[in-house]
Design an enzyme around this catalytic site. Structure first.
Site, PDB file in Angstrom:
ATOM      1  N   LYS A   1       1.960  24.594  -1.962  1.00  0.00           N
ATOM      2  CA  LYS A   1       0.632  23.926  -1.814  1.00  0.00           C
ATOM      3  C   LYS A   1       0.731  22.642  -1.838  1.00  0.00           C
ATOM      4  CE  LYS A   1      -1.636  28.304  -3.546  1.00  0.00           C
ATOM      5  NZ  LYS A   1      -2.387  28.881  -4.602  1.00  0.00           N
TER       6      LYS A   1
ATOM      7  N   LYS B   1       5.348  38.001   0.059  1.00  0.00           N
ATOM      8  CA  LYS B   1       4.237  38.240  -0.507  1.00  0.00           C
ATOM      9  C   LYS B   1       3.384  39.186   0.200  1.00  0.00           C
ATOM     10  CE  LYS B   1       2.849  34.438  -2.260  1.00  0.00           C
ATOM     11  NZ  LYS B   1       1.856  33.306  -2.594  1.00  0.00           N
TER      12      LYS B   1
ATOM     13  N   GLU C   1       6.473  39.904  -4.096  1.00  0.00           N
ATOM     14  CA  GLU C   1       5.323  39.807  -5.077  1.00  0.00           C
ATOM     15  C   GLU C   1       4.850  41.284  -5.180  1.00  0.00           C
ATOM     16  OE1 GLU C   1       0.812  39.085  -3.872  1.00  0.00           O
ATOM     17  OE2 GLU C   1       2.164  37.156  -3.474  1.00  0.00           O
TER      18      GLU C   1
ATOM     19  N   ARG D   1       0.683  -1.410   0.084  1.00  0.00           N
ATOM     20  CA  ARG D   1      -0.050  -0.159   0.265  1.00  0.00           C
ATOM     21  C   ARG D   1       0.951   1.185  -0.020  1.00  0.00           C
ATOM     22  NH1 ARG D   1      -3.552   1.805  -2.853  1.00  0.00           N
ATOM     23  NH2 ARG D   1      -4.323  -0.573  -2.407  1.00  0.00           N
TER      24      ARG D   1
ATOM     25  N   ASP E   1       1.955  38.985  -9.677  1.00  0.00           N
ATOM     26  CA  ASP E   1       0.658  38.164  -9.017  1.00  0.00           C
ATOM     27  C   ASP E   1      -0.691  38.409  -9.540  1.00  0.00           C
ATOM     28  OD1 ASP E   1      -0.265  36.181  -7.587  1.00  0.00           O
ATOM     29  OD2 ASP E   1      -1.092  37.526  -6.122  1.00  0.00           O
TER      30      ASP E   1
END
Length: 286
Positions: free
Chosen positions: A138, A170, A203, A103, A225
């Site tokens: 992410k 950011k 950013e 698995r 962005d």
């Protein structure tokens, strides 16, 4: 062997050990109940869906972590295009080892192959342009190592691995700090004092921001962005390769070629990982 390779191997070993401990606990009682401890066997990894294969080397390490003398026969390689019906590898080992690892091997390879397959689609979509496809942070906690490896296998380029290997300022950093100028000044001074080799990315949201960053001379890369392609092309012209450029936000397979046509250096796509679908595989006794 490079330090980066050593670090990858160490992290992979830790991931495998932790994953096995999570799954096995005090023993695989299903197998221990019905399989003699000295039984040997063979199993074949079958591919049930077309895609880009990823995780073969990880599978080999999983089996060898559990049983160093296991014999691993490679039929396909990481990054290879495969079709339903193909065989990826054959494993010869203790039957209890095969069942204990089954698995974990499938979970890793199915997930990694799905990411590699989607990444390959993005890379193919911008063929002819110089832009490179980047992943993001992410990722799934605890599985980032292999998700980013799958992006690389699929033809993408890894962005920073975590918060420790790049300064990326950011919108929230900038807003909490009180503006682009202050944020860049502090980041530049911090880097010179504590991490001279670390790169600084920031950013921006407007062309005015772009000019402010360029005038500062304190950033290595600028993240544009949520710029539409018209505004992005204008920003790339303003920057004129003085620093690296990265586009992010709202980019998908339908529009990524338009973004690449602007001449931007990098295009970051979180979807490579969080929107990929696992490829169907199975491990069957021979």
């Amino acid at each position: 062997m490079s330090n980066a390779v050593n670090q990858f191997d160490e992290r992979l070993h830790e991931l495998i050990v932790n994953a096995m401990a999570e799954d096995l606990g005090d023993g695989d009682h299903s197998s221990l109940a019905v399989i003699p401890s000295n039984a040997r066997g063979r199993a074949l990894l079958k591919i049930k869906q077309n895609g880009i294969l990823a995780g073969i080397k990880v599978a080999e390490k999983i089996f060898h972590t559990r049983e160093p003398s296991a014999v691993f026969h490679l039929h396909k390689n990481d990054g290879e295009a495969v079709q339903a019906g193909d065989a990826a590898f054959t494993i010869e080992a203790s039957v209890i080892t095969i069942l204990a690892c089954e698995r974990l091997v499938l979970n890793c390879m199915q997930r990694m192959s799905g990411i590699a397959t989607l990444t390959h689609q993005y890379v193919e979509a911008i063929q002819g342009y110089s832009s490179k496809i980047l992943d993001t942070r992410k990722t799934t906690p605890g599985f980032r190592l292999l998700e980013k490896e799958a992006v690389r296998i699929g033809g993408g380029t890894n962005h920073r691995f975590g918060l420790f290997d790049m300064i990326l300022l950011k919108d929230n950093h900038i807003d909490f700090c009180g503006g682009i100028g202050k944020a860049l000044d502090r980041a530049f001074d911090y880097a010179r004092k504590y991490k001279p080799s670390i790169k600084i990315e920031i950013e921006v949201r407007t062309l005015e921001d772009v000019r402010e960053v360029l005038n500062s001379g304190k950033a290595d890369r600028i993240m544009l962005d949520n710029f539409n392609t018209i505004l992005l092309a204008e920003a790339v012209q303003v920057i004129q390769k003085k620093i690296e450029t990265e586009a992010s936000g709202g980019i998908n397979l339908d529009n990524i070629r338009e973004y690449a046509a602007t001449g931007v250096d990098y295009i970051s796509v979180g979807a490579l990982i969080h929107q990929s679908k696992s490829i169907d595989l199975s491990l069957k006794a021979i």
